[in-house]
Scaffold this active site. Structure first.
Site, PDB file in Angstrom:
ATOM      1  CB  CYS A 117      -0.956  -0.047   1.179  1.00 26.13           C
ATOM      2  SG  CYS A 117      -2.453   0.906   0.948  1.00 26.13           S
TER       3      CYS A 117
ATOM      4  NE  ARG B 251      -9.965   3.748   2.442  1.00 22.15           N
ATOM      5  CZ  ARG B 251      -8.769   4.322   2.420  1.00 22.15           C
ATOM      6  NH1 ARG B 251      -8.587   5.458   1.793  1.00 22.15           N
ATOM      7  NH2 ARG B 251      -7.739   3.748   3.021  1.00 22.15           N
TER       8      ARG B 251
ATOM      9  CG  HIS C 239      -3.642  -3.915   3.787  1.00 21.89           C
ATOM     10  ND1 HIS C 239      -2.539  -3.406   4.421  1.00 21.89           N
ATOM     11  CD2 HIS C 239      -4.135  -2.910   3.028  1.00 21.89           C
ATOM     12  CE1 HIS C 239      -2.374  -2.136   4.057  1.00 21.89           C
ATOM     13  NE2 HIS C 239      -3.322  -1.818   3.213  1.00 21.89           N
TER      14      HIS C 239
END
Ligand SMILES: [Zn+2]
Lengths: 242, 463
Positions: free
Chosen positions: A94, A128, A191
């Site tokens: 990220c 997002r 993640h």
């Protein structure tokens, strides 16, 4: 045998369980009788060339990302770039991944320069991108993780993706690529954390580090029953939720 | 009479009653939604009728327990309290709770309200209720996939606080640096609380600590004492920002196993007075201190606060005990790494040697990202001798986390989803033995359903 794991900005850039990657690297070394030492390298702390064997860099919030970008303008960033060029294994997730490209352009404020290790650049997006991700990688097989980013990363002509998105958004939600690969460096949005549920990636990094420090090595396999169980349940959730 | 409001209240109450009769759970979301559709001003109109005003309680951890504590204290003081009890803390849930406690003409039966507000709903709740007191507990990373970054939540809270009526007071846990910074400009109307204690401090900042970096200048804080995650007595070496002086402080903290805790409250340097609470864990010290500070701000005397806190019962899923097939089950809700850390710390410090079942779901209300399991410190469980079972939709992830925390694999077992996991776990317990169950939110709902079907535990909305 001993390996030193360097956790870049561990105190400030550690979001959504990124620390699990460091745990996975250390434990998978220890279970094979390899000593693993973790050192955290924060803002203002210098990087000594040749000292560290594996680099990990996680994600963070905007403010922390700005501080890290600033910190890498100069000899520290130069050393890190050279280490990667010389084959040091690295995993960046990220925010760390974004700063290893050419630049990160936020909605507001100045464009953050990156290290340019990956032929990639990132621009802040309006939506997002959140959810379970499944990626097909020629090199590593099926990878699973959880993405949560608004930055959209695009690969340049030299940018080789880590894999193709089967379920999820990936680098930018458009071209089905996810992550980037260069020498022994891996950058991606996974993640989850990514290494425990995809232990082949962890072992790739460990093996590359051992080879670099000790020459040819064969990594003994571990019992990955629980890893496989968690991997397949994550894939099932991705299928169910998308 | 306001016909639109009256209709909204009536529809909300009737639909809630219908849902309950169908056995479909607490039923606050749909009735509240209908009420707000009929009269978007319903919450505002109802809350303004209260002579004692509203207290809005917000924070990532502990809001349900703290709101219950404060409501109990106020009831002890003889007030009739309007309260959204079952943890329905969005605008519609709160509206339904008000409707439930109003006459069909739209008159609220109560003097004061204690409202628990969800982090994301906080600005809207504050806008609609113009609270007399805002009680801010903490801000942790929790379900960030729903709310975006911590900074975003903090910013929206800051805007809401700036828009508060001039006579409102803000009671705030200043051990949380984010909240201290957010309320810095409110100095005259702020009542600051925190811990004045070195003995319960941690050796080092835990990994799940969220806000260990100064919001003003980006430097990492140094801690004179870290109490719980990033909560503590901090100072920024960069700009000198530090924990403000405490108006209400807790000292002489004693945590006695799983049964009770006690501490002393000191108000602005005056003689301290003791508090005893039949709950456990340092996080409940924070909750009780928060409730006491808010009660003080409402003019309640120490004797009433003491009596109210002593009479607390655990809220839904917060260390509940049920007995089932001759075994005793202790249920503790876990929502995020900090909560899980505290439960692990509590089990370790009480030297509990009982089998554990950790149930992890990843539905919307739990947070869809289970990465948070890796932000929690499970390592204290590595040396324990009892077996650890995992279950729920993401039980395998929990087992994997425990494996990497060095819990030996022979002590780990993945039991799958509820209700099967419950039966399998109970059959592993010897008659008379106690087992601990740690579910995430929707796993707790499923667990309660499974227990209810087996004739145990009352339905939670009646608690
Ligand atoms: Zn500062």
């Amino acid at each position: 045998m001993e390996l030193i794991i360097c956790w870049l900005y561990g105190r400030t850039m550690n979001i959504y369980g990124d620390r699990g990657n460091v745990l996975a690297l250390a434990q998978r070394c220890r279970w094979r009788g390899i000593e693993a030492r973790v050192i955290e390298l924060g803002v203002g702390e210098p990087l000594e060339p040749g000292r560290c064997d594996i680099f990990f860099w996680g994600g963070g919030q905007d403010r922390e990302q700005v501080a890290a970008a600033r910190d890498l303008q100069g000899p520290k960033g130069e050393t890190l770039r050279r280490e990667i060029e010389e084959g040091a294994p690295l995993l960046a997730i990220c925010g760390g991944y974004q700063l290893l490209g050419h630049y990160y352009r936020p909605h507001r404020g100045e464009t953050l320069p990156g290290l340019g290790v990956f032929d990639a650049w990132t621009e802040a997006g309006s939506r997002r991108m959140i959810g379970n991700v499944v990626v097909e990688s020629e090199e590593f097989g099926e990878l699973v993780g959880f993405e949560n980013h608004s930055g959209r990363t695009f690969l340049g002509p030299q940018g080789r993706p880590l894999g193709r998105v089967r379920i999820g958004w990936g680098n930018n939600g458009e071209d089905k690529t996810e992550g980037c690969r260069y020498r022994n460096a891996i950058g991606c949005y996974l993640h989850g954390p990514v290494l425990p549920k995809n232990p082949q990636l962890a072992d790739f990094l460990i093996e590359a580090a051992l080879r670099r420090r000790y020459g040819e090595v064969v990594l003994p396999p571990l019992d990955d029953t629980l890893e496989r169980l968690a991997h397949s349940s994550a894939v099932r959730r991705a299928q169910a939720s998308r | 009479m306001d016909p639109r409001l009256s209709l909204a209240v009536g529809v909300s109450r009737l639909s809630a009653a219908a849902i309950r009769r169908l056995g479909r759970g607490g039923g606050t979301a749909l009735p509240g939604l209908l009420a707000t559709l009929i009269d978007p001003g319903a919450l505002s109109k109802l809350s303004r009728q209260l002579p004692g005003g509203c207290v809005v309680v917000a924070g990532t951890n502990g809001k349900t327990t703290t709101a219950r504590m404060l409501a109990t204290i106020l009831e002890q003081a003889g007030h009739r309290v309007v309260h959204n009890r079952s943890g329905s803390n969005l605008v519609r849930g709160i509206t339904a709770a008000f409707a439930e406690q109003s006459s069909l003409l739209g008159r609220v039966r109560g003097e004061i309200a204690v409202i628990e507000a969800d982090e994301a709903a906080f600005p809207a709740v504050v806008r609609q209720t113009s609270p007399r007191i805002v009680l801010l507990l903490n801000l942790f990373r929790d379900q960030l996939d729903r709310y975006g970054e911590l900074d975003t939540v903090a910013r929206s809270w800051g805007e809401a606080l700036r828009a508060l009526p001039a006579e409102s007071r803000v009671v705030v846990n200043v051990d949380d640096p984010t909240l201290a910074a957010l309320t810095g400009e409110l100095a005259g109307r702020r009542l600051a609380f925190g811990l004045a204690e070195q003995r319960v401090a941690l050796d080092r900042l835990p990994h799940a600590a969220d806000a260990s970096v100064c919001r003003r200048c980006g430097t990492a804080f140094t801690y004179r004492a870290a109490f719980l995650s990033h909560l503590g007595d901090y100072r920024c070496p960069g700009c000198g920002f530090e924990r403000p002086p405490l108006d209400v402080a807790a000292g002489s903290i004693a945590l006695e196993g799983l049964e009770r805790l006690s501490f002393e409250v000191t108000v602005a340097g005056r003689e301290p007075w003791p508090v005893e609470v039949p709950l456990s864990g340092l996080y409940n010290v924070y909750n009780a201190l928060a409730a006491a500070a808010a009660a003080l701000a409402l003019g309640i005397v120490p004797e009433v606060i003491q009596a109210g806190l002593a009479g607390m019962r655990a809220a839904f899923g917060r260390l509940e005990r049920v007995s089932y097939r001759g075994r005793s089950l202790v249920i503790v809700l876990i929502k995020n790494p900090t909560g899980l850390n505290e439960v692990v710390r509590m089990l370790a410090s009480a030297r509990v040697e009982a089998p554990l079942l950790i149930l992890i779901n990843d539905l919307d209300a739990d947070g869809r990202d289970v990465s948070w399991l890796w932000d929690a410190d499970l390592e204290p469980l590595a040396g324990a001798r009892f077996p650890v079972f995992t279950g729920g939709i993401r039980g395998a992830d929990m087992a994997l986390r425990l494996k990497y925390a060095s819990v030996p694999e022979e002590r780990l077992r993945v039991l799958g989803d509820l209700p099967g996991a419950l039966d399998a776990f109970v059959s592993e317990l010897a008659p008379g033995q106690t087992g601990y169950i740690l579910p995430t939110y929707t796993a707790l709902l499923a667990l309660r359903r499974a227990l209810a079907e087996r004739g145990v535990a009352p339905a939670f909305w009646r608690q």
